[in-house]
Design a protein around this motif. Structure first.
Motif, PDB file in Angstrom:
ATOM      1  N   ARG A  12       2.094   1.781  -3.421  1.00  0.00           N
ATOM      2  CA  ARG A  12       1.032   2.324  -4.274  1.00  0.00           C
ATOM      3  C   ARG A  12       0.896   3.831  -4.062  1.00  0.00           C
ATOM      4  N   VAL A  14       1.527   6.668  -6.924  1.00  0.00           N
ATOM      5  CA  VAL A  14       0.460   7.573  -7.348  1.00  0.00           C
ATOM      6  C   VAL A  14       0.881   9.017  -7.143  1.00  0.00           C
ATOM      7  N   ASN A  15       1.428   9.323  -5.944  1.00  0.00           N
ATOM      8  CA  ASN A  15       1.618  10.721  -5.574  1.00  0.00           C
ATOM      9  C   ASN A  15       3.024  11.251  -5.821  1.00  0.00           C
ATOM     10  N   GLU A  61       0.836  -1.200   0.000  1.00  0.00           N
ATOM     11  CA  GLU A  61       0.000   0.000   0.000  1.00  0.00           C
ATOM     12  C   GLU A  61       0.874   1.255   0.000  1.00  0.00           C
ATOM     13  N   SER A  79      -2.916  17.759   1.739  1.00  0.00           N
ATOM     14  CA  SER A  79      -4.313  17.629   1.324  1.00  0.00           C
ATOM     15  C   SER A  79      -4.551  16.341   0.563  1.00  0.00           C
ATOM     16  N   GLN A  80      -3.513  15.709   0.049  1.00  0.00           N
ATOM     17  CA  GLN A  80      -3.695  14.477  -0.719  1.00  0.00           C
ATOM     18  C   GLN A  80      -3.433  13.223   0.111  1.00  0.00           C
ATOM     19  N   GLU A 118      -0.611   8.253   6.026  1.00  0.00           N
ATOM     20  CA  GLU A 118      -0.148   7.874   4.685  1.00  0.00           C
ATOM     21  C   GLU A 118       1.203   8.499   4.369  1.00  0.00           C
ATOM     22  N   GLY A 169       5.290  21.119  -3.621  1.00  0.00           N
ATOM     23  CA  GLY A 169       4.139  21.623  -2.890  1.00  0.00           C
ATOM     24  C   GLY A 169       3.819  20.760  -1.688  1.00  0.00           C
ATOM     25  N   SER A 170       2.839  21.200  -0.915  1.00  0.00           N
ATOM     26  CA  SER A 170       2.401  20.438   0.247  1.00  0.00           C
ATOM     27  C   SER A 170       1.519  19.280  -0.190  1.00  0.00           C
ATOM     28  N   TYR A 171       1.742  18.119   0.411  1.00  0.00           N
ATOM     29  CA  TYR A 171       0.901  16.959   0.105  1.00  0.00           C
ATOM     30  C   TYR A 171      -0.047  16.633   1.245  1.00  0.00           C
TER      31      TYR A 171
END
Lengths: 204, 424
Positions: free
Chosen positions: A109, A113-114, A106, A174-175, A180, A170-172
């Protein structure tokens, strides 16, 4: 009389045919609009009506609360522009997760993705957006594996960058949730360790 | 062997030149590698990023002297203390450069010559032309109009000819003295009327039925969005994962529209569109990608010339137009389909990676949902490491599969056609 009738028909037909554009710019009609379009507030619906009624709503969680099941928030706040005190203070923060129990598939993943889009699927700082300088991204993303600076960077400092952003990144926040983000950093650290080990064995 | 001599001399000369040129090539390659390894994280050649742009750096500050440049690179903090130019840079960018004590004077020379080479390549008119010219310009479909006009003209001509024919017949009849009853005009001719009404009935019925079925369905809906955002460029060419922006599809009912700060993760740095193919809207008009990025900056309140002072909390949301709308009485969850069912985004949304302007690909009707639930097979296999353990509760199906009575389980078998799965 007859002539004008013919001309009129021709004009109407041409307009009718021409207006049959293949691009559809309207959603069309529905049988019962009040059943199709929600009466209640759906996601992303405009909340302007609430403001008119004097209801305060800004879609943000109440200050001081946190989501169920998430980790405690990062104890260090963001630096003011031009300051790096907190960035260096974040070195002391340790990963609150038990690294051995993290689901690495996970975490991988989440990374792919990010992060993989810039830092590369191999963590070599050469994702599809940079592509060795040929991609659209004008700055070289950090080489997470193979660069001593990032190999030796403490996990807390990495977490600071993922949370508040650093330089062009940038800041992550929010994602990715706090948990995580720690998972992704544990994944990066696990990859760095592996490469370092294989390197030393190769030298031997 | 006399004629051989000049050839061999030429050959050695040629080999010598190749040697020299390959040497130059090599140092340029080195410069590129060194630049990307050390400088490119913060510096771009042509525009300011975390640090200033490096174009024409020899004309600024003390950098025409590479020894000073090397001194700066080895220890920026110490160099800054005695140099007003770099002190000014520090106040402008609010950050001191990372020291690189490993670099040698040769490395610095190689990097600077690489930068100068790139600048020269960009300034020369023969430089690499950006964008693939004339790629896939959508053809304007005026064929349908032409066909319609032609068939209309033919029909009018046929009508006139028929009229002429009957007039001539009448003239010849008058000449020969044959008395015939006055011909019935075509609009009172019963055969004509019957024929026309049957055609009207069929055509009208077809369009009425089609319209009635199409009520509430918006297949092919392609609204003009506030910003010309091309999924082809982002998800197709640049291979951004769908879940990067639409992360909600993995963990919630909604696929979620990214907020402006997600766009700005990349567009803080990418402020021009120049490396992709030319863009056209559905009417064939060319789109200026850089101007579309400027629209984003307006929403974000971002000034590319002063990027460090950007405050993401001041950004305004972009009012994207919702394309896919399920009626309020239908429950649909992205998470169930994407994460549990492992359905690809493209199954329902079409070839998103090839769409510039997104349009609704599926009709999103109940028949379409049910059909997929009937056909889609479930991965029933599970063990401790992979698969979905939830399916272990369907003991009878597992027994039937083992006994060979069933070969696969579809969504329908585990209740995918129950009304209250989606309507409650």
């Amino acid at each position: 009389m007859k002539k004008s009738l013919i001309i009129l028909t021709v004009i109407i037909t041409v307009i009718a045919v021409a207006s049959c554009n293949r691009v559809r710019r309207t959603p069309g009609r529905t049988y019962m609009p009040d059943m199709t379009y929600s009466r209640a507030y759906e996601s992303y619906a405009s909340t302007d009506a609430l403001k008119k009624e004097g209801v305060f709503y800004n879609a943000r969680p109440v200050t001081g609360t946190m989501a169920r099941g998430d980790e405690m928030p990062f104890p260090i706040s963001e630096d003011k522009p031009g300051d790096t005190v907190n960035y260096f203070a974040s070195r002391q923060v340790k990963n609150p997760l038990n690294v051995a129990s993290i689901d690495m598939t996970e975490a991988e993943r989440l990374y792919l993705v990010n992060c993989g889009i810039c830092h590369g699927t191999k963590l070599d700082g050469n994702g599809p957006l940079y592509k060795g300088g040929d991609g659209p991204y004008p700055a070289k993303p950090a080489t997470l594996v193979g660069d001593a600076k990032y190999e030796s960077m403490p996990e807390g400092q990495m977490f600071y960058s993922a949370t508040y952003g650093k330089n062009m990144m940038g800041s992550y926040a929010s994602q990715l949730t706090t948990k995580e983000r720690w998972m992704v950093i544990a994944y990066i650290k696990s990859k760095q360790v592996k490469v370092a080990v294989t390197d030393t064995t190769a030298k031997k | 062997m006399i004629p051989c001599k000049p050839t061999s001399r030429k050959l050695t000369l040629f080999a010598f030149f190749i040697f020299i040129f390959s040497g130059i090539q090599l140092s340029a390659q080195d410069g590129k590698a060194l630049f990307q390894q050390h400088c490119a994280v913060c510096h771009n050649i042509f525009k300011p990023m975390t640090g200033p742009e490096l174009m024409n750096l020899e004309e600024r500050g003390p950098w025409s002297d590479h020894n000073k440049l090397l001194e700066w690179v080895h220890n920026p903090a110490a160099f800054m203390a005695k140099d007003p130019y770099t002190t000014g840079l520090h106040t402008q960018y609010g950050i001191i450069m990372t020291p690189f004590p490993d670099l040698t004077l040769k490395d610095v020379d190689a990097i600077v010559s690489y930068i100068n080479g790139e600048v020269a390549a960009k300034n020369s008119p023969k430089g690499p032309t950006t964008g693939v010219a004339g790629e896939e310009k959508p053809s304007t479909s005026s064929n349908a109009v032409i066909f319609g006009v032609i068939s209309l003209i033919l029909a009018i001509i046929a009508l006139i000819l028929m009229q002429v024919n009957s007039n001539l017949k009448k003239l010849s009849d008058d000449k020969e003295g044959i008395l015939r009853p006055e011909p019935v005009p075509f609009y009172r001719n019963k055969i004509y009327i019957a024929f026309v009404s049957i055609i009207l009935f069929i055509v009208g019925g077809y369009y009425l039925t089609k319209g009635a079925i199409g009520l509430g369905r918006s297949e092919g809906y392609q609204p003009i969005q506030p910003i010309y955002y091309s999924h082809k460029v982002h998800a197709g060419i640049n291979q951004i994962n769908c879940l990067y922006c639409h992360g909600g599809a993995w963990e919630s009912k909604q696929a979620s529209i990214p907020s402006v700060n997600v766009c700005m993760n990349c567009h803080k740095a990418i402020n021009t569109y120049e490396k992709g193919p030319k863009l056209y809207d559905e009417d064939g008009k060319e789109i200026d990608g850089t101007a579309e990025i400027q629209k984003l900056y307006k929403y974000a309140g971002f000034d590319p010339k002063n990027s460090s002072s950007w405050d993401p909390s001041k950004a305004q949301p972009i009012s994207w137009i919702k394309i896919h709308n399920l009626p309020d009485y239908v429950f649909f969850s992205h998470e169930q389909h994407v994460r549990v069912g492992k359905v690809q985004c493209q199954t329902c949304h079409g070839e998103i990676t090839a769409m510039n302007e997104v349009k609704q690909f599926a009709e999103l009707s109940m028949g379409w949902c049910v059909n997929c639930h009937r056909q889609t097979k479930i991965d029933f296999n599970y063990d401790s490491t992979k698969g979905n353990k939830f399916y272990s509760i369907y003991e009878k199906f597992h027994d039937d599969i083992k006994a060979g009575k069933m070969d696969s389980i579809t969504v329908k078998d585990i209740g995918g056609l129950e009304c209250q799965k989606c309507h409650y």
